[in-house]
Design an enzyme around this catalytic site. Structure first.
Site, PDB file in Angstrom:
ATOM      1  N   ASN A   1       2.343   1.555  14.468  1.00  0.00           N
ATOM      2  CA  ASN A   1       1.973   1.878  12.823  1.00  0.00           C
ATOM      3  C   ASN A   1       3.003   1.125  11.954  1.00  0.00           C
ATOM      4  O   ASN A   1       3.998   0.726  12.126  1.00  0.00           O
ATOM      5  CB  ASN A   1       2.623   3.535  12.533  1.00  0.00           C
ATOM      6  CG  ASN A   1       2.141   3.997  11.367  1.00  0.00           C
ATOM      7  OD1 ASN A   1       0.999   4.217  11.082  1.00  0.00           O
ATOM      8  ND2 ASN A   1       3.261   4.802  10.630  1.00  0.00           N
TER       9      ASN A   1
ATOM     10  N   HIS B   1       0.070   2.850   1.824  1.00  0.00           N
ATOM     11  CA  HIS B   1       0.820   3.271   0.595  1.00  0.00           C
ATOM     12  C   HIS B   1       0.197   2.051  -0.518  1.00  0.00           C
ATOM     13  O   HIS B   1       0.786   0.690  -0.350  1.00  0.00           O
ATOM     14  CB  HIS B   1       2.321   3.110   0.758  1.00  0.00           C
ATOM     15  CG  HIS B   1       2.815   3.966   1.726  1.00  0.00           C
ATOM     16  ND1 HIS B   1       2.585   5.516   1.807  1.00  0.00           N
ATOM     17  CD2 HIS B   1       3.317   4.052   2.979  1.00  0.00           C
ATOM     18  CE1 HIS B   1       3.017   5.792   2.777  1.00  0.00           C
ATOM     19  NE2 HIS B   1       3.381   5.112   3.596  1.00  0.00           N
TER      20      HIS B   1
ATOM     21  N   GLU C   1       6.819   0.111  12.040  1.00  0.00           N
ATOM     22  CA  GLU C   1       7.284  -1.005  11.166  1.00  0.00           C
ATOM     23  C   GLU C   1       8.165  -2.109  11.784  1.00  0.00           C
ATOM     24  O   GLU C   1       8.950  -2.251  11.376  1.00  0.00           O
ATOM     25  CB  GLU C   1       7.968  -0.291   9.677  1.00  0.00           C
ATOM     26  CG  GLU C   1       7.138   0.762   9.244  1.00  0.00           C
ATOM     27  CD  GLU C   1       7.979   1.293   7.883  1.00  0.00           C
ATOM     28  OE1 GLU C   1       9.153   1.076   7.765  1.00  0.00           O
ATOM     29  OE2 GLU C   1       7.477   1.946   7.259  1.00  0.00           O
TER      30      GLU C   1
ATOM     31  N   ASP D   1      -1.095   7.099   0.297  1.00  0.00           N
ATOM     32  CA  ASP D   1      -0.936   7.402  -0.974  1.00  0.00           C
ATOM     33  C   ASP D   1      -1.215   6.342  -1.818  1.00  0.00           C
ATOM     34  O   ASP D   1      -1.288   5.153  -1.426  1.00  0.00           O
ATOM     35  CB  ASP D   1       0.346   8.165  -1.130  1.00  0.00           C
ATOM     36  CG  ASP D   1       1.681   7.219  -0.610  1.00  0.00           C
ATOM     37  OD1 ASP D   1       1.322   6.261  -0.554  1.00  0.00           O
ATOM     38  OD2 ASP D   1       2.283   7.975  -0.555  1.00  0.00           O
TER      39      ASP D   1
ATOM     40  N   GLU E   1      -0.689   7.179   6.321  1.00  0.00           N
ATOM     41  CA  GLU E   1       0.193   7.713   5.336  1.00  0.00           C
ATOM     42  C   GLU E   1      -0.287   7.288   3.935  1.00  0.00           C
ATOM     43  O   GLU E   1       0.470   7.013   3.126  1.00  0.00           O
ATOM     44  CB  GLU E   1       1.646   6.791   5.551  1.00  0.00           C
ATOM     45  CG  GLU E   1       2.238   7.263   6.992  1.00  0.00           C
ATOM     46  CD  GLU E   1       3.482   6.604   7.078  1.00  0.00           C
ATOM     47  OE1 GLU E   1       4.193   6.078   5.717  1.00  0.00           O
ATOM     48  OE2 GLU E   1       4.174   6.316   8.035  1.00  0.00           O
TER      49      GLU E   1
HETATM   50  C1  XIL Z   1       9.508   8.801   4.106  1.00  0.00           C
HETATM   51  C2  XIL Z   1       9.534  10.151   3.684  1.00  0.00           C
HETATM   52  O1  XIL Z   1       8.296  10.461   2.961  1.00  0.00           O
HETATM   53  C3  XIL Z   1      10.767  10.510   3.011  1.00  0.00           C
HETATM   54  O2  XIL Z   1      10.808  12.062   2.824  1.00  0.00           O
HETATM   55  C4  XIL Z   1      12.015   9.992   3.529  1.00  0.00           C
HETATM   56  O3  XIL Z   1      12.989  10.198   2.835  1.00  0.00           O
HETATM   57  C5  XIL Z   1      11.845   8.558   3.897  1.00  0.00           C
HETATM   58  O4  XIL Z   1      10.784   8.397   4.805  1.00  0.00           O
HETATM   59  N1  XIL Z   1       6.722   4.835   6.050  1.00  0.00           N
HETATM   60  C6  XIL Z   1       7.024   5.727   6.992  1.00  0.00           C
HETATM   61  C7  XIL Z   1       7.482   7.238   6.667  1.00  0.00           C
HETATM   62  O5  XIL Z   1       6.604   5.525   7.997  1.00  0.00           O
HETATM   63  O6  XIL Z   1       8.362   7.789   7.668  1.00  0.00           O
HETATM   64  C8  XIL Z   1       8.105   7.225   5.387  1.00  0.00           C
HETATM   65  O7  XIL Z   1       8.584   8.663   4.878  1.00  0.00           O
HETATM   66  C9  XIL Z   1       7.418   6.395   4.336  1.00  0.00           C
HETATM   67  C10 XIL Z   1       7.186   5.220   4.695  1.00  0.00           C
END
Ligand code: XIL
Length: 297
Positions: A169, A205, A127, A234, A232
């Site tokens: 990422n 996401h 990020e 969802d 990631e």
């Molecule tokens: C999130 C986790 O799922 C949570 O448990 C934590 O509180 C915060 O981080 N992008 C990412 C992940 O790269 O590491 C993040 O994970 C979600 C967003």
């Protein structure tokens, strides 16, 4: 095949999930994990605040629980994440300049060395690009150490674990947009100058839809000579199952899209509280989204 991992493997891919170490004592959780997934990402346990809570003192107990579970069950491991603006230990948050740069590179070297040979792909940097239309870097303490901090991190990671694939990422990179193009230009520059980078992770996401150029965006990165991974995934919203199917088919249509990771197992495991964005419900039952993914694989 009848599970996500086995079906993905038939296509030469992995299918993974984020895992929380403290849930490895939940038998329902572990049953689904071991049945369906052949790759894991530590949801929080490999982040900087977890692995180096005080400077120079490293802590791997919870990360190792996940690594050991994965290795005992034949699952590959995505390392997440060596450097990120978030979830830094307080001591690093309060540093700047050359002291922070040295501490950050030492962190990369130490953690990647500790896990050398065990990690399929590392998110070396997470990020680092800004949202919106600038296409530029996100402001952060790391960015303020100099624009070359990302390539310094990748070089240190390569030296520490030469066989791990090294990924950049990010999120909001799901279509061709200013942010994804900024990253694209960085990857192109890295490849041109020999900075070691092997893969780009698309967090994905999502809510209810995916950009129509999602597959084309994955493909343009692949055409630079890197693998792409959905890291990631969802998806919230009423169109969830259909969008899960679309994302899965997009990955399979890109030969260098090597795997998909969902960000948790059951809806009750999700960081997106109340949005139910995952493939299993809170009771561990398969949702329509699960069937859409399995049918697409
Ligand atoms: C999130 C986790 O799922 C949570 O448990 C934590 O509180 C915060 O981080 N992008 C990412 C992940 O790269 O590491 C993040 O994970 C979600 C967003």
């Amino acid at each position: 095949a009848t599970t996500l991992g086995a079906s993905a493997a038939e296509k030469g891919r992995y299918f993974g999930t984020a895992v929380a170490a403290f849930k490895l004592s939940d038998s329902q959780y572990v049953t689904i994990l071991n049945r369906e997934f052949n790759s894991v990402t530590a949801e929080n346990e490999m982040k900087w605040d977890a692995t180096e809570p005080s400077q120079g003192r490293f802590s791997y107990t919870n990360a190792d629980r996940i690594v050991n579970h994965a290795r005992a069950n034949g699952m590959s491991i995505r390392g997440h994440a060596l450097l990120w603006h978030a979830q830094q230990p307080a001591w690093a948050q309060n540093m700047s300049g050359s002291a922070l740069r040295s501490a950050a590179i030492n962190h990369v070297t130490q953690v990647a060395s500790y896990y050398r040979g065990k990690i399929h792909s590392w998110d070396v940097v997470n990020e680092a690009f800004a949202d919106g239309t600038s296409g530029g870097r996100r402001d952060s303490n790391l960015q303020r150490t100099g624009n070359d901090w990302i390539e310094a991190a990748f070089r240190a990671a390569r030296a520490a674990d030469p066989n791990a694939k090294l990924c950049y990422n990010d999120y909001n990179t799901d279509g061709v947009n200013a942010k994804s193009t900024g990253i694209y230009n960085m990857v192109r520059d890295f490849k041109a100058r020999g900075v070691p980078i092997d893969c780009v992770g698309f967090q994905s996401h999502l809510t209810n839809s995916v950009p129509s150029d999602y597959q084309a965006n994955l493909q343009r990165f692949a055409d630079l000579g890197v693998d792409v991974q959905i890291t990631e995934l969802d998806i919230a919203g009423s169109n969830q199952a259909a969008v899960y199917g679309t994302v899965t088919r997009a990955c399979l249509a890109v030969p260098r899209c090597t795997g998909i990771t969902v960000w948790g197992i059951r809806d009750s495991d999700s960081w997106r509280t109340g949005q139910n964005p995952l493939l299993f419900d809170a009771n561990g039952n398969k949702k329509p989204a699960y069937t859409a993914v399995l049918d697409a694989l």
